[in-house]
Design a protein around this motif. Structure first.
Motif, mmCIF file in Angstrom:
data_model
loop_
_atom_site.group_PDB
_atom_site.id
_atom_site.type_symbol
_atom_site.label_atom_id
_atom_site.label_comp_id
_atom_site.label_asym_id
_atom_site.label_seq_id
_atom_site.Cartn_x
_atom_site.Cartn_y
_atom_site.Cartn_z
ATOM 1 N N GLN A 452 0.996 -1.301 -0.003
ATOM 2 C CA GLN A 452 -0.003 -0.016 0.105
ATOM 3 C C GLN A 452 1.047 1.378 0.114
ATOM 4 N N SER A 453 1.784 1.117 0.856
ATOM 5 C CA SER A 453 2.799 2.121 0.987
ATOM 6 C C SER A 453 3.614 2.538 -0.242
ATOM 7 N N ALA A 454 3.961 1.419 -0.855
ATOM 8 C CA ALA A 454 4.669 1.614 -2.198
ATOM 9 C C ALA A 454 4.053 1.952 -3.400
ATOM 10 N N ILE A 455 2.776 1.423 -3.349
ATOM 11 C CA ILE A 455 1.661 2.081 -4.348
ATOM 12 C C ILE A 455 1.712 3.282 -4.502
ATOM 13 N N HIS A 456 1.400 3.992 -3.270
ATOM 14 C CA HIS A 456 1.104 5.486 -2.826
ATOM 15 C C HIS A 456 2.453 6.297 -3.369
ATOM 16 N N SER A 457 3.614 5.544 -2.979
ATOM 17 C CA SER A 457 4.880 6.349 -3.467
ATOM 18 C C SER A 457 5.052 6.362 -5.167
ATOM 19 N N ILE A 458 4.338 5.457 -5.886
ATOM 20 C CA ILE A 458 4.764 5.487 -7.326
ATOM 21 C C ILE A 458 3.415 6.147 -8.194
ATOM 22 N N GLY A 459 2.447 6.741 -7.256
ATOM 23 C CA GLY A 459 1.586 7.375 -7.849
ATOM 24 C C GLY A 459 -0.104 7.070 -7.425
ATOM 25 N N GLY A 460 0.044 6.097 -6.688
ATOM 26 C CA GLY A 460 -1.498 5.539 -5.998
ATOM 27 C C GLY A 460 -1.875 4.732 -6.878
ATOM 28 N N VAL A 461 -3.099 4.326 -6.594
ATOM 29 C CA VAL A 461 -3.747 3.063 -7.360
ATOM 30 C C VAL A 461 -3.953 3.194 -8.605
ATOM 31 N N GLN A 462 -3.908 4.409 -9.162
ATOM 32 C CA GLN A 462 -4.043 4.738 -10.653
ATOM 33 C C GLN A 462 -3.238 4.147 -11.490
ATOM 34 N N VAL A 463 -2.023 3.717 -10.765
ATOM 35 C CA VAL A 463 -0.955 3.099 -11.584
ATOM 36 C C VAL A 463 -1.345 1.908 -12.093
ATOM 37 N N LEU A 464 -2.442 1.131 -11.850
ATOM 38 C CA LEU A 464 -2.948 -0.080 -12.080
ATOM 39 C C LEU A 464 -3.679 0.212 -13.423
ATOM 40 N N PHE A 465 -4.261 1.367 -13.764
ATOM 41 C CA PHE A 465 -5.264 1.746 -14.777
ATOM 42 C C PHE A 465 -4.599 1.197 -15.821
ATOM 43 N N PRO A 466 -3.431 1.445 -16.267
ATOM 44 C CA PRO A 466 -2.959 1.043 -17.723
ATOM 45 C C PRO A 466 -2.954 -0.546 -18.121
ATOM 46 N N LEU A 467 -3.040 -1.374 -16.943
ATOM 47 C CA LEU A 467 -3.095 -2.754 -17.159
ATOM 48 C C LEU A 467 -4.526 -2.966 -17.762
ATOM 49 N N PHE A 468 -5.460 -2.338 -17.627
ATOM 50 C CA PHE A 468 -6.553 -2.439 -18.133
ATOM 51 C C PHE A 468 -6.687 -2.026 -19.704
#
Length: 1496
Positions: A452-468
């Protein structure tokens, strides 16, 4: 990465381990784990060893003995993990498979093994191999990654993980499907992110210091989270691991230990032993919250309750109280007082609390809601990001829990082996001496990193969007999965529910429709009754109905229009957000940035952001950028565009005369009084406004005036917002090139009133019917209205901001309606320019701004003079008058021959319709502006749109400064002046996008602009050009150029005398467009006005006053007033190094002071008296001889406690200058580095404060606010320059690799817009770094944040969080330590080992130097021209920034320099020394100024 305080000691492998098989032949045991693996690898390569032996040997080496899955499975040597991975590369798949499956099993069995893998960065090693292995091994690796990543994953590792998911050419990388399942397991994390790890060895415990008296009166409660992690499964039933033991030297006291999964709570009294058994099955490898409550009853039996996971597990009545006066000096966590191996706790514990009272069941349940990671002191609501029920929150933060803590130890508050006691400092201590505990043997404080902390540090949960977005990608051939299953896999594993944006329109239109249907039904019913009654009434009613439906139709149309606009704006916002996410990911330092395939080419455009001097010089990414490859012109005569390259006579002759319409509005300017009653509307207007119902106060047709287009639409104003909606159905809109529209902001615009900073009346096509509105985000928007009356109504509906705060004018609506002449007369800028308080550049920008020149209308672009005449020599001597232009003449009159030609034309002109003129072309037109700025977007696209899609012929393109100047002297159709960019924007001379601009007749290829020989780089050209503009030669005659462009020589007989008359259609008042009824004729007139250029509004009709000479204004500048370099040394009683010094010495402050803070956080407010004999010091100050007076509280040594900040810091933080910020009013210190991940605000004075929970005046050093937001310790702070009222931006950088941008509210002296709220949210989250942020700088004027992290690089972000640039220094510049940025658009970065780099804000490296000493502090002068540095050598040096040349070195000090500040007038440099003193140096930047050196 997870970290431990000390490396684990490995047991040497004995002969019994599998390595014996390897070393039999040599007869000599092999030392060192790497050597053993090397031997094994050698045997594998020659095929001398079976798979079974490989597996056995590998695990024996890992555990340093005979491996057994039940008895001996703890990894002893971390290095062996890396050796194992490298060995497996050489083994066959079946062997690899067996090793990986057993390895994953031992990871699941012990946290110690997970920690060992984390320490060796195993995630990176495996991710680098996954793609190249076969499917079976990949499955096993992925399982193992899932286990590891759910334990700890760093920002760097997560970025690497995402990079392995990035598809290429419509295809997923190998095994990407499998990797997605790791995402799912990552989130299945339980347990705290940091904990004490107990190895279960003899004497491995935490020893507490002696306790004077046990807190029993109100009962007591022991509380922690724990997890049993046995070394092996052999003695589980026989061992008695102790949770805690608090006893006297006689063995009396309290303890708790486990026996076979049950917990025994013991009270050892002189009368015997009392025990309570908690029959709860505590299983290994599981986290439990254990709370043991002792209730004290004096007259009846006392009680013990044990709660597990917040629920009551056991209760008993037991007289537990130990009546003794002895001190409790045998106190341990994780051990009994005998400390033998069988009584040692083996496993992990979270934070440990002892409360001096019996907690209630409700309190315990509330604490359980905080989760296992909680380490705080129940004081600050904002510290936890969990969402709780309100009743839990009340119980947690009502102060009872906080004040009840007797001691608290947590794994974040440690210093090497020391555990720092971290209960609130107001609580009374129960200890005899120091309260800190000690971790003995191999007990460690372990810190891990959650996904959770690492995802927050690279831009938040939205960094998963491009996978879609990759859902439809093909899979790599080796994976046998069909697409639908694959898509399910993504949706399941990424596990993101996309939140639908609420369609704000649908509801509105439905209710509207229902309303209309109801109205129609009612109308029909009434009509049928009416028919029978009376035809007359019927007709009357019908007309009412029609009127009503028409009104409703209009209202519905309006609503529909607002809904459409809102939808469109949401769409634009969403698009921008997507672009931001893509930028974060694909940036070089983003998760998808380091991928193997080549990065797409980046294009940049000039941003619309303006600094205080209205310079636009920030470039941002341009998603629409291209090389315009189809725009190259093939032949010179291909096309001629009027106004750019047609002979002027062709344009002037044969035009239909429009003189007859010209005199329509020659009434004299109606003068508005600038003072008196403000903003009273006439009663008529008030009535009009009253009749407007609904949300929209005013709606009118309007045109949005943008640089390349003017579009029609509707402007609507509500009580708090301004909307513009373009009319897309309008015929002319459909013909606009879509490329132009992409660069046009505000087509569906919405602006909040709170963001409006200034409103100016403007001209459009020489008619006074426009407004320009300046916004807080430093952009401006311009509208043209049907007539002047509408302009007035719009101003009345807008907020009362005047023309802003810069020109010394009241912020009233009258000022917004004032004419340029009135603004000029009422403002104080001319006097300030004469007194040399502002520069020539700033004054010219002011004149351009008030006279109606604007970036939003290229026909009225700001105009600046040519000042240099020599563009041919190798060196330019700025002391020679011959190198400067004569500013008393217009550009067309500088060459006597050409002047004669223009004079003849004027004298011999005979035309009844067209008045006489000297020049048929103007000095500033839309086409000239586009030509100058051709090489930068959006001007390139505008130019091509204007030119029919092609670049101009190479010989007519702006290709050389020297040639452009020559043409302005010789060509009879070229009298161009310059634009402001010539004085600040080096990028305009560089063909960065590689446009093919053609080849000239002589064969020269046109690309970058050819600069004069005296300028080797565009930056040097701009610097010297600006230097010349500010030179004395220019200063003393600039008023004459102002007379020509803005003043009395602009029109009339003086203009004729000065050879300064232009074609009549360039002047205001020669034409009244509203009186032209024929649309064809009106269009022709508008086209002519557009192509001829427009003369600025006339500001004055008498000569402009000259500027005072420098000698006259500040004679002190030219006298050697202070000979000595060192003014004074001030020694503080504390010898602690002065880590931070701030000099807020502005004359307007209540208490000008030098504030110092030492490394042990003792601060001093030292009164500033000014330099004796210097202009700034007042009479009473001069009685005090020295400039600085020591803080009386520090001097007397009695008030020191009032100047000490004692709150506990994270001990791994090295205290340095960037740990502190002092607010501009000297009243508050902000400090970071706390183990609880906060930064805090402390008061430096005793003035009453407006914080809600402090009704009394603050004692100095009082904590006034605590701010949470980061996921790890905050490591540095920076603040921007302050605005009026003390508002500024505060920047915090952290070990979580992010920066947060906050707003400091000067009025309420706190972070956050609204005072008194516990939770404050940052303005922006800045991501892109991989590790701890070490230094940062924020400049509000440029809207930029520059930051550096521990391992580099430095990044530039915009203040809304967009990652703009990476600053790449030369080799050796790896670890940034200090950053300074100037409002002049430069940044200086100091890297480890003596490297300095000097960058432009657009990321260009402009200079690099190396120095011998270790620099600890640096400062830039206000104009960005000089750099001050100081370091361990104790030497203060002054450098010239543009060439990094050392100008001066002050006498060396006997201690190192740790910090530095400069007084407001820049006359005094204050350095904080390692010896605990400050030294004041006398400074005068003028002495290195070229004018000062050459002339005085």
């Amino acid at each position: 990465m997870a970290s431990e305080e000390t490396p684990g000691a490995g047991r040497p492998a004995g002969q019994g381990d599998g390595a014996a098989a390897v070393s039999l032949n040599s007869g000599i045991p092999i030392r060192g784990i790497k050597m053993k693996f090397a031997v094994l690898a050698g045997l594998v390569e020659v095929g001398e060893v079976s798979n079974r032996d490989i597996v056995e040997t590998v695990f024996n080496l890992l555990v340093g003995g005979q491996f057994d899955l039940e008895m001996n499975f703890i990894i002893q040597e971390k290095d062996s993990i890396v050796c194992m991975v490298e060995l497996l590369d050489k083994c066959e798949p079946t062997c690899q498979a067996e090793v990986w499956s057993i390895f994953t099993a031992i990871l699941k069995k012990s946290l110690r093994n997970l920690q060992a893998c984390t320490d060796t960065a195993l995630i990176n090693l495996v991710l680098d191999r996954v793609a190249h292995t076969d499917s079976m091994i990949a499955d096993l690796m992925v399982d193992m990654l899932g286990v590891l990543a759910s334990y700890s994953i760093t920002v760097k590792e997560l970025k690497l993980f995402f990079s392995k998911l990035q598809g290429e050419k419509g295809q997923w990388p190998p095994h990407a499907v499998k990797l997605l399942s790791v995402l799912r397991s990552m989130a299945h994390r339980n347990g705290p992110d940091s904990f004490f790890s107990f190895p279960g060895k003899s004497a491995a415990a935490i020893a507490l210091p002696p306790i004077a008296k046990w807190p029993y009166q109100s009962g007591f409660t022991f509380h922690t989270w724990l997890r049993m992690d046995p070394i092996n499964n052999i003695n589980v039933d026989k061992d008695k691991p102790y949770l805690y033991c608090f006893r006297t030297n006689k063995g009396l006291g309290y303890s708790a230990h486990f026996v076979a999964g049950c917990l025994i709570v013991t009270s050892l009294k002189s009368k015997g032993t009392f025990q309570h058994c908690v029959k709860y099955d505590f299983k290994p490898q599981k986290w439990y919250m254990v709370t043991i409550v002792h209730v004290y009853n004096r007259w009846k039996n006392s009680e013990i309750s044990c709660y597990v996971n917040g629920e009551l597990a056991s209760y008993g009545e037991i007289t537990w109280f130990v009546n003794t006066s002895d001190t409790f000096d045998k106190c341990f966590l994780g051990s009994s007082e005998t400390a033998d191996a069988k009584r040692m706790f083996c496993g992990q514990m979270g934070a440990v609390y002892l409360f001096g009272e019996a907690l209630s069941a409700a309190q315990i349940l509330a604490i359980y809601q905080l989760g296992p990671g909680y380490k705080g002191t129940f004081k600050y609501k904002a510290e936890s990001d969990h969402l709780f029920a309100e009743h839990h929150k009340t119980l947690l933060y009502d102060g009872k829990l906080s004040s009840g803590i007797s001691f608290s130890y947590n794994p974040r508050a440690t210093d090497a082996q020391l555990c720092l006691e971290s209960s609130p400092k107001d609580n009374a201590s129960i200890f005899i001496h120091s309260p800190h505990a000690l971790m003995l043997q191999d007990v460690k404080a372990v810190v891990t990193h959650s996904v959770q902390s690492a995802i927050h540090s690279i831009g938040g949960v939205q960094v998963l969007f491009p996978l879609f977005a990759q859902l439809d990608h093909l899979q790599h051939t080796s994976d046998e999965l069909d697409t639908s299953e694959w898509q399910n896999s993504i949706q399941k594993n990424a596990g993101l529910a996309f939140i639908e944006l609420v369609n704000e329109g649908r509801l509105l239109s439905h209710t509207m429709k229902d309303h209309l249907v109801r109205v129609a039904n009612e109308a029909e019913f009434i009509l049928s009754r009416q028919r029978a009654e009376d035809i007359h009434k019927h007709a009357e009613f019908e007309s009412h109905c029609a009127q009503y439906s028409a009104e409703k139709r209009d209202e519905e149309k309006m609503c529909d229009h607002l809904i459409r606009a809102a939808k469109y704006r949401d769409h634009v916002t969403a698009t921008q957000l997507i672009q931001k996410i893509v930028n974060i990911l694909t940036d070089k330092h983003g998760a998808w940035g380091s991928s193997a395939f080549s990065r797409p080419r980046e294009f940049w455009r000039l941003d619309y952001w303006e600094d205080d001097l209205r310079r636009r010089r920030r470039f941002v990414r341009n998603p629409f950028g291209s090389t315009h490859s189809k725009a190259t012109l093939k032949a010179a005569a291909e096309h001629v565009v009027p106004g750019i390259n047609a002979p002027e006579e062709d344009i002037l002759l044969g035009k239909q005369s429009i003189r007859s319409h010209a005199m329509g509005n020659h009434n004299s300017e109606s003068e508005i009084l600038l003072d008196g009653d403000d903003d009273t509307l006439s009663s008529l207007e008030e009535k009009e406004l009253e009749n407007l119902t609904g949300p929209v106060n005013m709606s009118t047709s309007a045109q949005l005036v943008a640089p390349a287009v003017v579009v029609k639409g509707t402007l609507s104003i509500t009580a708090s917002e301004l909307y513009f909606e373009v009319d897309e159905d309008e015929a002319s809109f459909k013909t606009i090139d879509p490329k132009i529209l992409t660069y046009t902001e505000g087509l569906h615009g919405k602006w909040l009133f709170t963001e409006i900073r200034a409103v100016f009346s403007r001209r459009y096509l020489l008619q006074n019917t426009a407004l320009e509105i300046f916004m807080a985000n430093r952009t401006a928007v311009m509208f043209n209205f049907p007539d002047a009356g509408t302009v007035k109504k719009v101003v009345q509906c807008l907020p009362r901001v005047g023309v802003g705060t810069n020109f010394g004018l009241p912020q009233t609506r009258r000022i917004s309606q004032a004419s340029p002449k009135q603004l000029y007369k009422a403002s104080n800028m001319t006097q300030r320019w004469q007194r040399r308080e502002i520069s020539n550049f700033e004054y010219l920008i002011f004149l351009n701004t008030i006279s109606g020149r604007t970036y939003n209308d290229l026909n009225q672009y700001p105009v600046f003079p040519w000042v240099i005449t020599n563009y041919d020599t190798e060196d330019l001597d700025l002391t020679l008058p011959s190198n400067y232009r004569d500013l008393s003449k217009p550009i067309g009159a500088l060459n006597p021959k050409r002047a004669a030609f223009f004079n003849d034309r004027y004298e011999s002109w005979e035309d009844d319709q067209v008045p006489k003129f000297h020049y048929g072309t103007h000095y500033s037109t839309s086409s000239f502006t586009q030509m100058w700025l051709l090489r930068i977007e959006p001007f390139t696209t505008m130019f091509l749109n204007f030119q029919g899609g092609k670049f101009d012929h190479a010989d007519r393109t702006f290709s050389s400064v020297s040639r452009a100047w020559r043409n302005c002297q010789r060509d009879t159709s070229d009298v161009k002046e310059l634009t402001p960019e010539f004085y600040y924007l080096p990028e305009m001379f560089v063909n960065a996008n590689n446009y093919s601009l053609g080849v000239m007749e002589d064969g020269t290829v046109v690309s970058d602009v050819e600069l004069p020989p005296w300028a080797k780089t565009p930056e040097e050209f701009v610097r010297i050009n600006r230097l010349a503009l500010e030179d004395e030669f220019v200063s003393c005659q600039l008023h004459q150029w102002i007379d020509l462009i803005f003043g009395y020589k602009q029109q009339g007989p003086e203009a004729t005398r000065s050879l300064n008359v232009f074609y009549y259609l360039t002047y205001e008042g020669t034409i009244n467009l509203s009186s032209i009824t024929d649309p064809m004729l009106r269009e022709a007139v508008e086209a002519q006005i557009r192509s001829f250029g427009q003369t600025p509004c006339q500001l004055l009709i008498e000569p402009h006053p000259p500027r005072s000479s420098a000698m006259q204004v500040s004679p002190l500048m030219f006298t050697e007033q202070m000979q000595q370099d060192v003014i004074m040394v001030l020694k503080f009683p504390s010898n602690s190094p002065v880590a931070h010094v701030a000099a807020n010495t502005q004359p307007g402050l209540a208490t000008p002071a030098i504030i110092t803070v030492t490394a042990n956080r003792l601060f001093a407010v030292n009164k500033w008296h000014g330099l004796a004999g210097h202009q700034g010091s007042s009479v009473q100050d001069q009685q005090y001889q020295l400039p600085v007076e020591i803080d009386p509280l520090i001097a007397s040594n009695v008030g020191t406690h009032r100047r000490q900040i004692t709150d506990l810091l994270d001990q791994s933080i090295h205290i340095h200058s960037q740990c502190f910020i002092i607010t501009a009013d000297n009243r508050f210190i902000l400090l970071c580095g706390f183990w609880d991940k906060s930064f805090r605000v402390y008061s430096t004075d005793s003035a009453p404060n407006h914080r809600p929970f402090h009704k009394t005046p603050n004692p100095s050093g009082k904590l006034t606010q605590i701010v949470f937001g980061h996921r790890d310790v905050v490591t540095c702070l920076a603040r921007s320059e302050s605005y009026i009222g003390g508002d500024c931006y505060v920047l915090s950088g952290s070990r979580d690799a992010t920066l947060l941008l906050w707003y400091w509210n000067g009025k309420h002296s706190s972070i956050g817009e609204n005072p008194g709220t516990e939770f404050v949210t940052p303005r922006a989250i800045l991501t892109g770094h991989d590790c701890e942020v070490t230094c940062a700088s924020v400049c509000a004027e440029l809207g930029l944040v520059i930051s550096g992290c521990r391992e580099g690089p430095c990044l530039i972000h915009s203040m809304n969080g967009d990652l703009l640039r990476t600053l790449e220094g030369p080799g050796g510049c790896v670890q940034p330590r200090l950053i300074q940025s100037s409002t002049e658009g430069h940044a200086v970065v100091y890297y480890d080992k003596g490297h300095f780099c000097f960058f432009s804000i657009n990321g260009k490296l402009l200079g690099h130097m190396e120095v011998e000493e270790n620099i600890r502090a640096m400062l830039l002068s206000r104009d960005g021209q000089y750099l001050l540095t100081g370091g361990d050598g104790g030497v203060l040096s002054v450098w010239q920034v543009h060439n990094l040349k050392q100008m001066f070195t002050y006498p060396g000090c006997d201690a190192g320099i740790r910090s530095m500040a400069m007084s407001n007038d820049q006359r005094c440099i204050i350095t904080g020394m390692a010896s605990g003193s400050i030294v004041l140096f006398y400074n005068d930047f003028n002495r290195w100024h070229h004018e000062y050196q050459t002339r005085y």
